[in-house]
Design a protein around this motif. Structure first.
Motif, PDB file in Angstrom:
ATOM      1  N   GLY A   1     -23.646 -28.391  38.521  1.00 15.72           N
ATOM      2  CA  GLY A   1     -25.015 -28.507  38.991  1.00 15.72           C
ATOM      3  C   GLY A   1     -25.105 -28.406  40.500  1.00 15.72           C
ATOM      4  O   GLY A   1     -25.966 -27.702  41.042  1.00 15.72           O
ATOM      5  N   VAL A   2     -24.214 -29.107  41.196  1.00 14.70           N
ATOM      6  CA  VAL A   2     -24.181 -29.027  42.660  1.00 14.70           C
ATOM      7  C   VAL A   2     -23.778 -27.626  43.100  1.00 14.70           C
ATOM      8  O   VAL A   2     -24.317 -27.076  44.068  1.00 14.70           O
ATOM      9  CB  VAL A   2     -23.207 -30.088  43.227  1.00 14.70           C
ATOM     10  CG1 VAL A   2     -22.958 -29.840  44.712  1.00 14.70           C
ATOM     11  CG2 VAL A   2     -23.758 -31.489  43.012  1.00 14.70           C
ATOM     12  N   TRP A   3     -22.822 -27.033  42.354  1.00 17.26           N
ATOM     13  CA  TRP A   3     -22.367 -25.701  42.746  1.00 17.26           C
ATOM     14  C   TRP A   3     -23.500 -24.674  42.689  1.00 17.26           C
ATOM     15  O   TRP A   3     -23.571 -23.771  43.512  1.00 17.26           O
ATOM     16  CB  TRP A   3     -21.209 -25.240  41.866  1.00 17.26           C
ATOM     17  CG  TRP A   3     -20.754 -23.868  42.270  1.00 17.26           C
ATOM     18  CD1 TRP A   3     -20.940 -22.700  41.601  1.00 17.26           C
ATOM     19  CD2 TRP A   3     -20.077 -23.533  43.487  1.00 17.26           C
ATOM     20  NE1 TRP A   3     -20.416 -21.646  42.308  1.00 17.26           N
ATOM     21  CE2 TRP A   3     -19.887 -22.142  43.478  1.00 17.26           C
ATOM     22  CE3 TRP A   3     -19.619 -24.277  44.571  1.00 17.26           C
ATOM     23  CZ2 TRP A   3     -19.252 -21.467  44.503  1.00 17.26           C
ATOM     24  CZ3 TRP A   3     -18.985 -23.616  45.605  1.00 17.26           C
ATOM     25  CH2 TRP A   3     -18.805 -22.230  45.569  1.00 17.26           C
ATOM     26  N   ALA A   4     -24.391 -24.811  41.730  1.00 19.44           N
ATOM     27  CA  ALA A   4     -25.519 -23.882  41.630  1.00 19.44           C
ATOM     28  C   ALA A   4     -26.354 -23.912  42.908  1.00 19.44           C
ATOM     29  O   ALA A   4     -26.833 -22.869  43.370  1.00 19.44           O
ATOM     30  CB  ALA A   4     -26.380 -24.238  40.422  1.00 19.44           C
ATOM     31  N   GLU A   5     -26.485 -25.105  43.500  1.00 18.47           N
ATOM     32  CA  GLU A   5     -27.208 -25.226  44.776  1.00 18.47           C
ATOM     33  C   GLU A   5     -26.412 -24.588  45.910  1.00 18.47           C
ATOM     34  O   GLU A   5     -26.953 -23.835  46.734  1.00 18.47           O
ATOM     35  CB  GLU A   5     -27.465 -26.709  45.082  1.00 18.47           C
ATOM     36  CG  GLU A   5     -28.078 -26.954  46.443  1.00 18.47           C
ATOM     37  CD  GLU A   5     -28.039 -28.420  46.838  1.00 18.47           C
ATOM     38  OE1 GLU A   5     -28.187 -28.710  48.044  1.00 18.47           O
ATOM     39  OE2 GLU A   5     -27.849 -29.278  45.947  1.00 18.47           O
ATOM     40  N   ILE A   6     -25.106 -24.862  45.970  1.00 15.08           N
ATOM     41  CA  ILE A   6     -24.265 -24.315  47.034  1.00 15.08           C
ATOM     42  C   ILE A   6     -24.233 -22.789  46.963  1.00 15.08           C
ATOM     43  O   ILE A   6     -24.323 -22.099  47.987  1.00 15.08           O
ATOM     44  CB  ILE A   6     -22.837 -24.893  46.938  1.00 15.08           C
ATOM     45  CG1 ILE A   6     -22.851 -26.400  47.214  1.00 15.08           C
ATOM     46  CG2 ILE A   6     -21.891 -24.172  47.896  1.00 15.08           C
ATOM     47  CD1 ILE A   6     -21.503 -27.074  46.958  1.00 15.08           C
ATOM     48  N   ALA A   7     -24.123 -22.250  45.748  1.00 15.75           N
ATOM     49  CA  ALA A   7     -23.967 -20.811  45.572  1.00 15.75           C
ATOM     50  C   ALA A   7     -25.180 -20.018  46.020  1.00 15.75           C
ATOM     51  O   ALA A   7     -25.085 -18.811  46.290  1.00 15.75           O
ATOM     52  CB  ALA A   7     -23.658 -20.503  44.103  1.00 15.75           C
ATOM     53  N   ARG A   8     -26.322 -20.687  46.104  1.00 13.45           N
ATOM     54  CA  ARG A   8     -27.518 -19.980  46.576  1.00 13.45           C
ATOM     55  C   ARG A   8     -27.434 -19.653  48.061  1.00 13.45           C
ATOM     56  O   ARG A   8     -28.203 -18.855  48.584  1.00 13.45           O
ATOM     57  CB  ARG A   8     -28.765 -20.822  46.287  1.00 13.45           C
ATOM     58  CG  ARG A   8     -29.196 -20.796  44.826  1.00 13.45           C
ATOM     59  CD  ARG A   8     -30.608 -21.332  44.658  1.00 13.45           C
ATOM     60  NE  ARG A   8     -30.668 -22.755  44.917  1.00 13.45           N
ATOM     61  CZ  ARG A   8     -30.535 -23.689  43.971  1.00 13.45           C
ATOM     62  NH1 ARG A   8     -30.324 -23.331  42.710  1.00 13.45           N
ATOM     63  NH2 ARG A   8     -30.623 -24.967  44.273  1.00 13.45           N
ATOM     64  N   GLY A   9     -26.504 -20.288  48.781  1.00 17.11           N
ATOM     65  CA  GLY A   9     -26.341 -20.028  50.210  1.00 17.11           C
ATOM     66  C   GLY A   9     -26.746 -21.227  51.044  1.00 17.11           C
ATOM     67  O   GLY A   9     -27.132 -22.273  50.533  1.00 17.11           O
TER      68      GLY A   9
END
Length: 426
Positions: free
Chosen positions: A353-361
C-alpha cells in the motif's frame, strides 16, 4: 589534516571499542542545567522547558576516530565545491521553485550534514535549518572525564570558539548581501516557536547574540509585517532573519510578509530558499552520488573521489518503480518535500500500500547506509542505540559536531538513554 594509515586504523579500533564497552556517564547534569539557566538568562529555565524533554540529552558521549571526522569534513568541502559549479547550479535550480532562483549572496547559516558511520562515513542528508547547535555547544562543555581517553578528547570540546564563530557567521551573511556593516537586529523565526521541541535553543541563540551586542528577538513568522520597504517584528525593524521554518519556499499564506521582503531584498534571510535549493533538496543527492554527472559538471577527480561517501540515490519514477521494488530491501525512500524524517521508509519494511504511493513519484531511493551503534546501560543492563553524527558548518568549516542516539527507523528524541551526545575525537 594528514592521516597516517596505521594511526587511523588504531584510532578507529579504539573508538569502536569505547562505543561498545564504555558505559561511564560523562554528562554532569547539574552543571548543564545551571549553564542552561545562566545562558538563557532565565532562572528556572530548565525546570520550565527541560522537564518535558527528558530524552533531549544522552548521558554518554560518542567516540569517533579523528580520521573519520576529517573524512566527513572532506565530503562537506566537496559538496560545497560542487555547488559552485555552473552546470550543477543550473541542474538543481531547474527543479527548484521560482523564489529560489535569485542569489542574494548569503550561503546559509549553520548548515547541517548528517552521516551514518557503520562502514565509514556516509552522508545521508543535508539540512539548511539544522537544529541543536546551540544546545550541543553547552552539552560539550558539561562533560566530565571518566578516563584518560575521555580527558584527552574533551580538550577540544571544551575549548571551542563556537560563540565567536556564530557571531562572525551572521555578520558574514549580512555582508554577503549588504556589502558592509553589521545587522542591528536579528529575528529568530519559526512557526509558533514556543511550541517547537527545540525552542530552548532559540532562547540560547537570542542570548548569545545579545551578549555580543546584537539585538535579537524570537518571533512567529505569522507576526512579521512588511511595510514601507522594511520588515517588522513586534514593532522592531528587522535586518536579518535567522530562518528556522520548514516551509523552504515560503509558500504558506502566513509567511507572505517574509516572502515579499525576501524577494524585494529588503531583509537578509539565512538560510534562504536559494541555499536550500543548492544544498538541501533531496533530489540533489541523485547528482552528488553520480560520478558521471559530477565529471560532466567539471568537478576535479579528487573531489569526485570524496563524494563516494554519498550513497547512490535515484529519483523514483513510474519507469523505474518495478526495478526499485525488486531491490527495495537495500534502499531507503525519502519524500522530496519531506523534512524531519516524516514519510521516510526503510525498504524492507515497505508495504504494498505504501509502495503504491511511493511509485507514483515524489520520492528518492537511497542505497541503505547503516547507522553506527553506541552501547549504553539502562537499569544496569547493556542496551544498543543507533547513532548518527551531524556536522554543523558554515562555508565548509565545521563549527561543531554532535551525535544523536536513538531507536527505531529514524532519529527521534523519545528513546530512553538517547538524545544528543557530544562527539569525542580519538
Amino acid at each position: 589534516m594528514l592521516t597516517v594509515p596505521g594511526v587511523a586504523k588504531a584510532s578507529t579500533s579504539l573508538s569502536g571499542r569505547l562505543n561498545r564497552k564504555c558505559f561511564c556517564i560523562t554528562l554532569d547534569r547539574p552543571k548543564l542545567w545551571a549553564a542552561l539557566d545562566r545562558e538563557a538568562g532565565e532562572p528556572g529555565f530548565c525546570e520550565t522547558f527541560m522537564a518535558s524533554r527528558p530524552h533531549l540529552y544522552s548521558n554518554v558521549p560518542v567516540f569517533l576516530a579523528a580520521s573519520a571526522l576529517d573524512e566527513m569534513q572532506r565530503i562537506v568541502v566537496a559538496i560545497e565545491a560542487t555547488a559552485r559549479l555552473p552546470g550543477y547550479r543550473e541542474a538543481v535550480l531547474s527543479w527548484a521553485p521560482e523564489i529560489a532562483q535569485r542569489d542574494f549572496g548569503p550561503i546559509g547559516a549553520l548548515m547541517g550534514y548528517d552521516f551514518h558511520l557503520d562502514d565509514g562515513p556516509k552522508l545521508i542528508e543535508v539540512n539548511t535549518n539544522a537544529g541543536g547547535a546551540f544546545l550541543n555547544a553547552l552539552l560539550a562543555r558539561a562533560q566530565k572525564a571518566c578516563c584518560s581517553e575521555v580527558d584527552r578528547a574533551l580538550i577540544g570540546a571544551r575549548d571551542n570558539h563556537f560563540e565567536t564563530n556564530v557571531v562572525t557567521m551572521f555578520e558574514n551573511e549580512w555582508r554577503r548581501q549588504r556589502g558592509a556593516g553589521s545587522p542591528r537586529m536579528i529575528a529568530i523565526v519559526d512557526d509558533r516557536p514556543e511550541e517547537q521541541y527545540l525552542y530552548p535553543e532559540f532562547v540560547l541563540a537570542r542570548q548569545l547574540l545579545l551578549k555580543h551586542g546584537i539585538k535579537a528577538m524570537i518571533g512567529d513568522a505569522s507576526e512579521l509585517k512588511y511595510d514601507g520597504g522594511r520588515l517588522w517584528l513586534n514593532g522592531q525593524e528587522t535586518d536579518l532573519v535567522y530562518n528556522r521554518l520548514v516551509d523552504f519556499a515560503l509558500d504558506r499564506p502566513d509567511h507572505a510578509a517574509l516572502r515579499a521582503a525576501y524577494q524585494d531584498g529588503a531583509v537578509v534571510v539565512t538560510p534562504n530558499p536559494h541555499s536550500h535549493a543548492l544544498f538541501a533538496s533531496k533530489r540533489n543527492l541523485t547528482l552528488l552520488s553520480d560520478p558521471v554527472a559530477l565529471e560532466a559538471f567539471g568537478l576535479f577527480p579528487e573531489m569526485r573521489a570524496r563524494l563516494a561517501g554519498v550513497p547512490r540515490t535515484a529519483l523514483v519514477t513510474p519507469d523505474n518503480a518495478d526495478v526499485l521494488w525488486q531491490s527495495r530491501k537495500d534502499m531507503f525512500f525519502k519524500p522530496l518535500s519531506g523534512h524531519g524524517s516524516k514519510a521516510v521508509y526503510r525498504g524492507d519494511k515497505v508495504t504494498k500500500g505504501v509502495w503504491a504511493e511511493i511509485a507514483r513519484g515524489g520520492y528518492v531511493a537511497q542505497v541503505f547506509a547503516a547507522p553506527g551503534q553506541r552501547m549504553i546501560e539502562i537499569d544496569g543492563a547493556p542496551a544498543p542505540r543507533k547513532m548518527d553524527v551531524r556536522l554543523y558548518t558554515y562555508d565548509s568549516q565545521v563549527l561543531l559536531a554532535a551525535a544523536r542516539l536513538y531507536q527505531g527507523q529514524t532519529t527521534n528524541f523519545r528513546t530512553p538513554g538517547g538524545g544528543f551526545a557530544p562527539v569525542l575525537a580519538i
